[in-house]
Design a protein around this motif. Structure first.
Motif, PDB file in Angstrom:
ATOM      1  N   PHE A 175       0.865  -1.180   0.000  1.00 16.43           N
ATOM      2  CA  PHE A 175       0.000   0.000   0.000  1.00 16.43           C
ATOM      3  C   PHE A 175       0.903   1.231   0.000  1.00 16.43           C
ATOM      4  CE2 PHE A 175      -0.122  -1.906   4.331  1.00 16.43           C
ATOM      5  CZ  PHE A 175       0.680  -0.991   5.013  1.00 16.43           C
ATOM      6  N   ASP A 176       0.286   2.416  -0.170  1.00 19.04           N
ATOM      7  CA  ASP A 176       1.048   3.646  -0.368  1.00 19.04           C
ATOM      8  C   ASP A 176       1.332   4.401   0.920  1.00 19.04           C
ATOM      9  OD1 ASP A 176       0.983   3.528  -3.328  1.00 19.04           O
ATOM     10  OD2 ASP A 176      -1.184   3.788  -3.011  1.00 19.04           O
ATOM     11  N   VAL A 177       0.433   4.283   1.885  1.00 21.17           N
ATOM     12  CA  VAL A 177       0.555   5.053   3.117  1.00 21.17           C
ATOM     13  C   VAL A 177      -0.084   4.258   4.254  1.00 21.17           C
ATOM     14  CG1 VAL A 177      -1.602   6.301   2.659  1.00 21.17           C
ATOM     15  CG2 VAL A 177       0.111   7.301   4.198  1.00 21.17           C
ATOM     16  N   MET A 178       0.440   4.448   5.438  1.00 19.57           N
ATOM     17  CA  MET A 178      -0.056   3.737   6.624  1.00 19.57           C
ATOM     18  C   MET A 178      -0.656   4.759   7.580  1.00 19.57           C
ATOM     19  SD  MET A 178       2.343   1.472   9.145  1.00 19.57           S
ATOM     20  CE  MET A 178       1.984   1.226  10.889  1.00 19.57           C
ATOM     21  N   ILE A 179      -1.932   4.607   7.918  1.00 15.06           N
ATOM     22  CA  ILE A 179      -2.583   5.532   8.844  1.00 15.06           C
ATOM     23  C   ILE A 179      -2.250   5.105  10.269  1.00 15.06           C
ATOM     24  CG2 ILE A 179      -4.770   4.246   8.804  1.00 15.06           C
ATOM     25  CD1 ILE A 179      -6.193   6.975   9.072  1.00 15.06           C
ATOM     26  N   VAL A 180      -1.950   6.087  11.123  1.00 14.80           N
ATOM     27  CA  VAL A 180      -1.408   5.811  12.457  1.00 14.80           C
ATOM     28  C   VAL A 180      -2.116   6.671  13.500  1.00 14.80           C
ATOM     29  CG1 VAL A 180       0.652   5.965  13.923  1.00 14.80           C
ATOM     30  CG2 VAL A 180       0.866   5.221  11.532  1.00 14.80           C
ATOM     31  N   ASN A 181      -2.704   6.038  14.524  1.00 13.78           N
ATOM     32  CA  ASN A 181      -3.271   6.817  15.624  1.00 13.78           C
ATOM     33  C   ASN A 181      -2.489   6.625  16.924  1.00 13.78           C
ATOM     34  OD1 ASN A 181      -4.077   4.307  16.515  1.00 13.78           O
ATOM     35  ND2 ASN A 181      -6.262   4.636  16.157  1.00 13.78           N
ATOM     36  N   ASP A 182      -1.389   5.886  16.874  1.00 16.76           N
ATOM     37  CA  ASP A 182      -0.529   5.689  18.044  1.00 16.76           C
ATOM     38  C   ASP A 182       0.925   5.726  17.568  1.00 16.76           C
ATOM     39  OD1 ASP A 182       0.865   4.888  20.288  1.00 16.76           O
ATOM     40  OD2 ASP A 182      -0.537   3.308  20.844  1.00 16.76           O
ATOM     41  N   LYS A 183       1.494   6.936  17.505  1.00 21.29           N
ATOM     42  CA  LYS A 183       2.837   7.108  16.951  1.00 21.29           C
ATOM     43  C   LYS A 183       3.884   6.342  17.747  1.00 21.29           C
ATOM     44  CE  LYS A 183       6.148  10.643  15.454  1.00 21.29           C
ATOM     45  NZ  LYS A 183       6.395  12.107  15.333  1.00 21.29           N
ATOM     46  N   GLU A 184       3.768   6.341  19.078  1.00 22.55           N
ATOM     47  CA  GLU A 184       4.766   5.670  19.914  1.00 22.55           C
ATOM     48  C   GLU A 184       4.804   4.176  19.635  1.00 22.55           C
ATOM     49  OE1 GLU A 184       7.018   7.224  21.754  1.00 22.55           O
ATOM     50  OE2 GLU A 184       6.108   9.046  20.940  1.00 22.55           O
ATOM     51  N   SER A 185       3.640   3.590  19.402  1.00 28.45           N
ATOM     52  CA  SER A 185       3.573   2.163  19.104  1.00 28.45           C
ATOM     53  C   SER A 185       4.280   1.850  17.788  1.00 28.45           C
ATOM     54  CB  SER A 185       2.113   1.701  19.041  1.00 28.45           C
ATOM     55  OG  SER A 185       2.019   0.342  18.687  1.00 28.45           O
ATOM     56  N   VAL A 186       4.086   2.707  16.787  1.00 26.20           N
ATOM     57  CA  VAL A 186       4.729   2.487  15.488  1.00 26.20           C
ATOM     58  C   VAL A 186       6.240   2.681  15.594  1.00 26.20           C
ATOM     59  CG1 VAL A 186       4.928   3.361  13.126  1.00 26.20           C
ATOM     60  CG2 VAL A 186       2.672   3.069  14.166  1.00 26.20           C
ATOM     61  N   LEU A 187       6.674   3.716  16.311  1.00 27.78           N
ATOM     62  CA  LEU A 187       8.107   3.944  16.477  1.00 27.78           C
ATOM     63  C   LEU A 187       8.779   2.759  17.166  1.00 27.78           C
ATOM     64  CD1 LEU A 187       8.181   7.716  17.536  1.00 27.78           C
ATOM     65  CD2 LEU A 187       8.838   6.724  15.318  1.00 27.78           C
ATOM     66  N   ALA A 189       7.819  -0.278  16.895  1.00 23.79           N
ATOM     67  CA  ALA A 189       7.791  -1.426  15.983  1.00 23.79           C
ATOM     68  C   ALA A 189       8.835  -1.319  14.878  1.00 23.79           C
ATOM     69  CB  ALA A 189       6.395  -1.557  15.357  1.00 23.79           C
ATOM     70  N   LEU A 190       9.305  -0.106  14.597  1.00 25.19           N
ATOM     71  CA  LEU A 190      10.271   0.103  13.513  1.00 25.19           C
ATOM     72  C   LEU A 190      11.664  -0.392  13.908  1.00 25.19           C
ATOM     73  CD1 LEU A 190       9.298   3.720  12.425  1.00 25.19           C
ATOM     74  CD2 LEU A 190       9.244   1.719  10.927  1.00 25.19           C
ATOM     75  N   THR A 191      12.308  -1.117  13.024  1.00 27.40           N
ATOM     76  CA  THR A 191      13.707  -1.481  13.237  1.00 27.40           C
ATOM     77  C   THR A 191      14.584  -0.302  12.832  1.00 27.40           C
ATOM     78  OG1 THR A 191      14.059  -2.341  11.000  1.00 27.40           O
ATOM     79  CG2 THR A 191      13.137  -3.870  12.637  1.00 27.40           C
ATOM     80  N   PRO A 192      15.842  -0.251  13.306  1.00 26.24           N
ATOM     81  CA  PRO A 192      16.730   0.848  12.898  1.00 26.24           C
ATOM     82  C   PRO A 192      16.853   0.974  11.381  1.00 26.24           C
ATOM     83  CG  PRO A 192      17.685  -0.331  14.752  1.00 26.24           C
ATOM     84  CD  PRO A 192      16.469  -1.110  14.334  1.00 26.24           C
ATOM     85  N   ALA A 196      15.126   4.424   8.453  1.00 24.32           N
ATOM     86  CA  ALA A 196      15.797   5.208   7.403  1.00 24.32           C
ATOM     87  C   ALA A 196      14.997   5.234   6.107  1.00 24.32           C
ATOM     88  CB  ALA A 196      17.186   4.623   7.140  1.00 24.32           C
ATOM     89  N   HIS A 197      13.966   4.390   6.018  1.00 22.04           N
ATOM     90  CA  HIS A 197      13.233   4.261   4.755  1.00 22.04           C
ATOM     91  C   HIS A 197      11.781   4.724   4.846  1.00 22.04           C
ATOM     92  CE1 HIS A 197      16.537   2.141   2.812  1.00 22.04           C
ATOM     93  NE2 HIS A 197      16.673   1.424   3.915  1.00 22.04           N
ATOM     94  N   VAL A 198      11.418   5.379   5.948  1.00 23.65           N
ATOM     95  CA  VAL A 198      10.045   5.875   6.092  1.00 23.65           C
ATOM     96  C   VAL A 198      10.071   7.342   6.516  1.00 23.65           C
ATOM     97  CG1 VAL A 198       9.108   3.598   6.672  1.00 23.65           C
ATOM     98  CG2 VAL A 198       9.891   5.115   8.510  1.00 23.65           C
ATOM     99  N   GLY A 199       8.934   8.007   6.356  1.00 27.60           N
ATOM    100  CA  GLY A 199       8.805   9.392   6.784  1.00 27.60           C
ATOM    101  C   GLY A 199       7.349   9.697   7.074  1.00 27.60           C
ATOM    102  N   TRP A 200       7.085  10.842   7.709  1.00 31.28           N
ATOM    103  CA  TRP A 200       5.724  11.235   8.072  1.00 31.28           C
ATOM    104  C   TRP A 200       5.216  12.287   7.092  1.00 31.28           C
ATOM    105  CZ3 TRP A 200       3.530   8.227  11.588  1.00 31.28           C
ATOM    106  CH2 TRP A 200       4.355   7.527  12.477  1.00 31.28           C
ATOM    107  N   SER A 201       3.975  12.121   6.659  1.00 30.72           N
ATOM    108  CA  SER A 201       3.411  13.040   5.674  1.00 30.72           C
ATOM    109  C   SER A 201       3.165  14.416   6.289  1.00 30.72           C
ATOM    110  CB  SER A 201       2.093  12.492   5.127  1.00 30.72           C
ATOM    111  OG  SER A 201       1.054  12.682   6.063  1.00 30.72           O
ATOM    112  N   GLU A 202       3.052  15.409   5.415  1.00 33.12           N
ATOM    113  CA  GLU A 202       2.752  16.768   5.869  1.00 33.12           C
ATOM    114  C   GLU A 202       1.351  16.844   6.454  1.00 33.12           C
ATOM    115  OE1 GLU A 202       1.879  20.923   3.548  1.00 33.12           O
ATOM    116  OE2 GLU A 202       3.735  19.880   3.039  1.00 33.12           O
ATOM    117  N   TYR A 203       0.413  16.102   5.883  1.00 33.13           N
ATOM    118  CA  TYR A 203      -0.976  16.156   6.329  1.00 33.13           C
ATOM    119  C   TYR A 203      -1.168  15.352   7.613  1.00 33.13           C
ATOM    120  CZ  TYR A 203      -5.961  15.040   6.513  1.00 33.13           C
ATOM    121  OH  TYR A 203      -7.258  14.853   6.930  1.00 33.13           O
ATOM    122  N   GLN A 204      -1.935  15.916   8.536  1.00 33.73           N
ATOM    123  CA  GLN A 204      -2.363  15.220   9.744  1.00 33.73           C
ATOM    124  C   GLN A 204      -3.851  15.455   9.944  1.00 33.73           C
ATOM    125  OE1 GLN A 204      -0.204  16.344  13.258  1.00 33.73           O
ATOM    126  NE2 GLN A 204       1.816  15.945  12.373  1.00 33.73           N
TER     127      GLN A 204
END
Length: 256
Positions: A175-187, A189-192, A196-204
């Motif tokens: 998919f193109d984008v992942m919707i997130v309502n718990d940023k700490e949980s996603v952070l 889950a991310l490996t180091p 380096a390969h993801v970023g947060w969109s301008e829109y919130q």
């Protein structure tokens, strides 16, 4: 976890649960990790956090005890539909859930940003809500995000069961984008390497939703719902809920 709450969890685990079950005084509650309010250690099975302690105390006020089980949210919803699970903390209300659970509380109102995780270099791809219509969106199954999105049938959704799997699907182009309502949980889950390969969109987006404890309408203890709800509201009024949050180094007003 405050030491007295840890000792309480251990003590409750040592009590004769079979006797409580025989007396009809044991309730099964499901939890999943939602730090800082719900802490669930799958290795030890210990569940804690202010949301957990509040429900333990509300049930104890009525002479009942909770047995906690760590379970993924879709399984919890399935077991609430059949009455296997009695209670679930930190739930948001919608019409579909109201067909099989009563809502106790509410415990407060949660206002949080809803974020969108993209592949690195694609952060500017989403500048407004309408931009989402052109994309495939990764969502966590059975999760509510914000009202406009939740009821929008035109969105292309791709479901998954946890943050770690969703990140891998995003990077693999599922998919193109992942919707997130718990940023700490996603952070968490991310490996180091993935960071380096993801970023947060301008829109919130933003959401402001009342949070409840859900009780199965098919539980053999369903008659307790009004009394449990009153016990929770009484704890809020006399300041006990705020006190429990302070015990965990948190401010209850942050979640109201």
């Amino acid at each position: 976890m405050p030491i007295r709450h840890y000792l309480l969890v251990v003590l409750l685990a040592l009590l004769p649960l079979e006797n409580l079950y025989a007396q009809g005084k044991l309730l099964l509650a499901d939890a999943r990790p939602r730090p800082p309010e719900i802490l669930a250690d799958e290795r030890t099975g210990v569940v804690s956090g202010p949301i957990v302690v509040i429900l333990n105390e509300a049930a104890a006020n009525l002479g009942y005890q909770l047995r906690w089980r760590i379970a993924p949210f879709p399984r919890t919803l399935e077991d609430l539909r059949t009455g296997i699970t009695d209670l679930v903390p930190g739930i948001f209300k919608n019409e579909e859930r109201a067909t099989f659970m009563d809502f106790l509380g509410p415990i407060g109102v949660e206002s949080n940003p809803v974020l969108f995780l993209t592949r690195a270099g694609e952060e500017q791809r989403i500048k407004a809500y309408e931009d989402l219509r052109k994309l495939k969106i990764g969502v966590k199954r059975s999760t509510l995000y914000f009202p406009q999105f939740d009821i929008d049938k035109s969105m292309q959704r791709v479901g998954s069961h946890d943050d770690s799997n969703m990140v891998k699907m995003l990077l693999a182009g599922r998919f193109d984008v992942m919707i997130v309502n718990d940023k700490e949980s996603v952070l968490a889950a991310l490996t180091p390497a993935e960071k380096a390969h993801v970023g947060w969109s301008e829109y919130q987006a933003t959401r402001s939703l009342s949070r409840y404890y859900g009780m199965s309408k098919f539980s053999k203890h369903k008659h307790l719902a009004p009394a449990l709800s009153k016990s929770l509201r009484d704890m809020i009024k006399r300041g006990r809920v705020a006190e429990i949050y302070r015990d965990f180094g948190l401010s209850f007003k942050t979640y109201q």
